[in-house]
Design an enzyme around this catalytic site. Structure first.
Site, short mmCIF file in Angstrom:
data_model
loop_
_atom_site.label_atom_id
_atom_site.label_comp_id
_atom_site.label_asym_id
_atom_site.label_seq_id
_atom_site.Cartn_x
_atom_site.Cartn_y
_atom_site.Cartn_z
N GLY A 138 0.83 -1.21 0.00
CA GLY A 138 0.00 0.00 0.00
C GLY A 138 0.86 1.25 0.00
N ARG A 142 0.62 -4.84 -5.03
CA ARG A 142 0.64 -5.92 -4.04
C ARG A 142 1.05 -7.20 -4.79
NH1 ARG A 142 -0.86 -4.18 0.68
NH2 ARG A 142 -2.27 -2.39 0.88
N ASP A 170 4.86 -5.20 5.93
CA ASP A 170 5.23 -6.56 6.33
C ASP A 170 5.30 -7.51 5.13
OD1 ASP A 170 2.01 -7.84 7.27
OD2 ASP A 170 2.44 -5.90 6.39
N THR A 202 4.23 1.92 6.22
CA THR A 202 2.82 1.54 6.23
C THR A 202 2.08 2.47 7.18
OG1 THR A 202 1.13 -0.12 6.79
CG2 THR A 202 3.20 -0.27 8.01
N ASP A 228 -0.34 1.70 8.75
CA ASP A 228 -0.79 0.90 9.90
C ASP A 228 0.22 0.90 11.03
OD1 ASP A 228 -2.53 -1.79 8.09
OD2 ASP A 228 -2.87 0.35 8.26
N ASP A 240 2.48 -1.10 11.74
CA ASP A 240 2.54 -2.41 12.43
C ASP A 240 3.78 -3.22 12.03
OD1 ASP A 240 -0.02 -4.00 10.30
OD2 ASP A 240 1.93 -3.07 9.83
N MET A 294 -8.21 2.97 8.84
CA MET A 294 -7.51 1.78 8.41
C MET A 294 -6.74 1.16 9.57
SD MET A 294 -6.24 2.57 4.53
CE MET A 294 -7.34 2.13 3.17
N ARG A 317 -5.65 -3.10 9.54
CA ARG A 317 -6.16 -4.49 9.39
C ARG A 317 -5.92 -5.30 10.65
NH1 ARG A 317 -3.07 -5.50 3.74
NH2 ARG A 317 -1.49 -4.48 4.96
N GLN A 368 -6.53 8.40 4.13
CA GLN A 368 -5.42 8.33 5.10
C GLN A 368 -4.08 8.01 4.44
OE1 GLN A 368 -7.36 5.93 8.68
NE2 GLN A 368 -8.37 5.51 6.74
O1 F6P Z 1 -1.22 -0.44 3.64
C1 F6P Z 1 -2.07 -0.84 4.66
C2 F6P Z 1 -3.49 -0.64 4.23
O2 F6P Z 1 -3.74 0.71 4.04
C3 F6P Z 1 -4.46 -1.22 5.23
O3 F6P Z 1 -4.64 -0.36 6.31
C4 F6P Z 1 -5.68 -1.41 4.39
O4 F6P Z 1 -6.55 -2.39 4.90
C5 F6P Z 1 -5.08 -1.87 3.06
O5 F6P Z 1 -3.77 -1.30 3.00
C6 F6P Z 1 -5.87 -1.45 1.84
O6 F6P Z 1 -5.24 -2.06 0.76
P1 F6P Z 1 -5.57 -1.60 -0.75
O7 F6P Z 1 -4.98 -0.24 -0.93
O8 F6P Z 1 -4.87 -2.67 -1.58
O9 F6P Z 1 -7.04 -1.59 -0.88
#
Ligand code: F6P
Length: 340
Positions: free
Chosen positions: A10, A71, A102, A124, A126, A128, A168, A170, A273
């Site tokens: 992301g 991804r 991660d 990220t 997140d 995390d 956001m 996860r 975000q």
């Molecule tokens: O990068 C983390 C994140 O933003 C998460 O918080 C969220 O659930 C996910 O990526 C969304 O992924 P995408 O941008 O592939 O929809």
């Protein structure tokens, strides 16, 4: 050395600051920097572009990533690691700097097992990634979420409503807890602490009886109810396994409305975000990480990740980071509840 550079997973605010630092310090150190478009996918496909200082001029305030991202994890694709190796050999790339979360960093540790020099940079929203106090993008995401919570106070109070805000996160509630505390939310729901919807509605009823006619509830998209409590909900995911944006908040809002009779509304912050110009703190963190990644290669390190611990930028072994998550500590969760 010819050093490869990718941004994977992301996107977030601050990535271009890291790219700029890698190119500036890398070229100043006598290296040539080769970017690959769209993360690991670009490496596997040989989608390459040479990066010079002119390519990174004026990118500091720019959100997103000039390299693009995706991804894609080579170790999960048939022949993915071999395709990466073939491209790196063909492009005479001797080391790879991987800016990612991660998933991307786990892939980096797998590629490193095949003998490629690798240095990871944590990013990220997140926050995390294990082993570092902060990841690129987190501060800006918290700023965006807090600004939204601040704005929702006025409309919630005007309409005597409960506003449920989904942020956001996860697997970890870093954004929910920070934006909730900073924005003065009454309730913060994080994946680390499965919630009891009856305790949530009891607290809201008490607040609305005692001293307010409105409330703000911040919900991390990955928050779930505790086992053996009144609400039964499993996180809703799409065919790719991604969490369906808004599903958690809509369910929580519905339960609150049904159990309290309070008027509720839902706001889903989603990718706001992740977008837009990075805060100065993210620009500085990203620049420090980019510089540290080049320094690591200059000193012969590999299979490490740049990390910030307190005021210091350090290197941590990738194998210690891969596959781990940094979740919100109990102390902060307790403080968040007390400050609500
Ligand atoms: O990068 C983390 C994140 O933003 C998460 O918080 C969220 O659930 C996910 O990526 C969304 O992924 P995408 O941008 O592939 O929809």
């Amino acid at each position: 050395m010819r050093i490869g550079l990718i941004t994977g997973g992301g996107d977030c605010a601050g990535l271009n600051a890291a790219i700029r630092a890698v190119v500036k310090h890398g070229t100043s150190s006598g290296h040539s920097i080769v970017g690959f478009r769209n993360g690991w996918k670009g490496v596997a496909e040989g989608d390459v572009l040479h990066l010079s200082r002119s390519d990174v001029r004026n990118v500091l305030p720019l959100g997103g990533t000039v390299l693009g991202t995706a991804r894609f994890h080579p170790h999960r694709e048939d022949g993915g690691v071999e395709a990466v190796q073939a491209t790196l050999e063909q492009e005479r790339v001797e080391a790879l700097i991987c800016i990612g979360g991660d998933g991307t960093l786990h892939a980096a540790s797998k590629v490193a097992e095949s003998g490629v020099k690798v240095v990871g940079i944590p990013k990220t929203i997140d926050n995390d990634v294990w082993g570092t106090d902060k990841s690129i993008g987190f501060d800006t995401a918290v700023h965006v979420a807090t600004e939204a919570v601040d704005r929702l106070h006025t409309t919630a109070e005007s309409h005597n409503r409960v506003m449920v805000v989904e942020v956001m996160g996860r697997d970890a509630g870093w954004i929910a807890v920070h934006a909730g505390i900073a924005g003065g939310a009454e309730i913060m729901l994080a994946p680390e602490h499965p919630f009891d919807i009856e305790a949530v509605t009891r607290a809201l009823r008490h607040r609305h009886r005692a001293h307010a006619s409105f409330s703000i509830v911040v919900v991390a998209e990955g928050a779930v109810p505790a086992q053996d409590t009144a609400m039964h909900y499993t996180t809703e995911r799409d065919e790719l396994g991604q969490i369906v944006a808004g599903a958690t908040a809509e369910r929580v809002a519905g339960e609150i409305a049904e159990r309290t009779g309070f008027e509720t509304r839902v706001t889903v912050l989603g990718h706001i975000q992740r977008g837009g110009t990075p805060l100065p703190s993210d620009r500085v963190l990203a620049s420090r990480f980019g510089h540290a990644a080049i320094e690591a290669l200059n000193h012969g390190h590999s299979e490490v990740m740049t990390a910030v611990r307190g005021e210091h930028v350090e290197l941590v072994p990738l194998r210690e980071v891969a596959g781990k998550l940094k979740t919100v500590p109990q102390e902060l969760l307790t403080a968040a509840r007390a400050l609500a």
